[in-house]
Design a protein around this motif. Structure first.
Motif, short mmCIF file in Angstrom:
data_model
loop_
_atom_site.label_atom_id
_atom_site.label_comp_id
_atom_site.label_asym_id
_atom_site.label_seq_id
_atom_site.Cartn_x
_atom_site.Cartn_y
_atom_site.Cartn_z
N ASP A 119 0.80 -1.16 0.15
CA ASP A 119 0.00 0.09 0.01
C ASP A 119 0.84 1.29 0.01
OD1 ASP A 119 -2.28 -1.49 -0.14
OD2 ASP A 119 -2.68 -1.24 2.25
N VAL A 120 1.91 1.09 0.70
CA VAL A 120 2.82 2.51 0.63
C VAL A 120 3.55 2.76 -0.72
CG1 VAL A 120 5.32 3.41 1.77
CG2 VAL A 120 3.33 2.43 3.16
N ILE A 121 3.91 1.39 -1.24
CA ILE A 121 4.35 1.58 -2.69
C ILE A 121 3.18 1.98 -3.48
CG2 ILE A 121 5.13 0.07 -4.76
CD1 ILE A 121 6.74 -1.52 -2.78
N HIS A 122 2.15 1.62 -3.47
CA HIS A 122 1.03 1.98 -4.19
C HIS A 122 0.95 3.75 -4.13
CE1 HIS A 122 -1.41 -1.85 -4.73
NE2 HIS A 122 -0.49 -1.79 -5.64
N PHE A 123 1.08 4.37 -2.65
CA PHE A 123 0.95 5.76 -2.60
C PHE A 123 2.11 6.43 -3.46
CE2 PHE A 123 2.86 9.20 0.03
CZ PHE A 123 1.91 10.24 -0.14
N PHE A 124 3.32 5.98 -3.32
CA PHE A 124 4.38 6.55 -3.88
C PHE A 124 4.12 6.31 -5.55
CE2 PHE A 124 6.81 5.69 0.13
CZ PHE A 124 7.06 7.36 0.29
N GLU A 125 3.61 5.13 -5.97
CA GLU A 125 3.32 5.18 -7.45
C GLU A 125 2.23 6.36 -7.77
OE1 GLU A 125 4.28 0.26 -8.32
OE2 GLU A 125 2.16 1.00 -7.67
N ALA A 126 1.58 6.57 -7.01
CA ALA A 126 0.38 7.57 -7.19
C ALA A 126 1.11 8.76 -7.61
CB ALA A 126 -0.94 7.39 -6.38
N ILE A 127 2.13 9.31 -6.48
CA ILE A 127 2.74 10.38 -6.63
C ILE A 127 3.32 10.54 -7.85
CG2 ILE A 127 4.73 11.70 -5.64
CD1 ILE A 127 2.29 11.64 -3.96
#
Length: 90
Positions: free
Chosen positions: A18-26
């Motif tokens: 989920d943290v990786i998904h956040f950074f991918e969204a950025i």
């Protein structure tokens, strides 16, 4: 992508994903744009994993140093946008 995401190995596998998904969204916000609601949803999940402002600042600072993408500026822009808007960072 020539960098690694800042992650805490004390997090569960689901939390790391989920943290990786956040950074991918950025990254998407900078590279091609992202829906405001999607950005806020991944940010809310990120905040469940990283509730401390100090820890958020450290992790997002590491990400910005490696990638050049500002999580803080992206979230500020998303908060100012209306539901349904598409945000794109410069």
């Amino acid at each position: 992508m020539e960098y690694q995401y800042p992650i805490d190995y004390n997090w569960s596998t689901d939390e790391i994903v989920d943290v990786i998904h956040f950074f991918e969204a950025i990254e998407r916000a900078y590279e091609k744009g992202i829906e405001r609601d999607e950005m806020m949803n991944v940010y809310r999940r990120f905040k469940e994993i990283v509730p401390s402002k100090a820890e958020e600042k450290t992790i997002c600072g590491e990400f910005e140093e490696m990638s050049g993408y500002s999580s803080y500026r992206t979230i500020q822009k998303a908060k100012q946008a209306s539901s349904g808007d598409r945000i794109r960072m410069k």
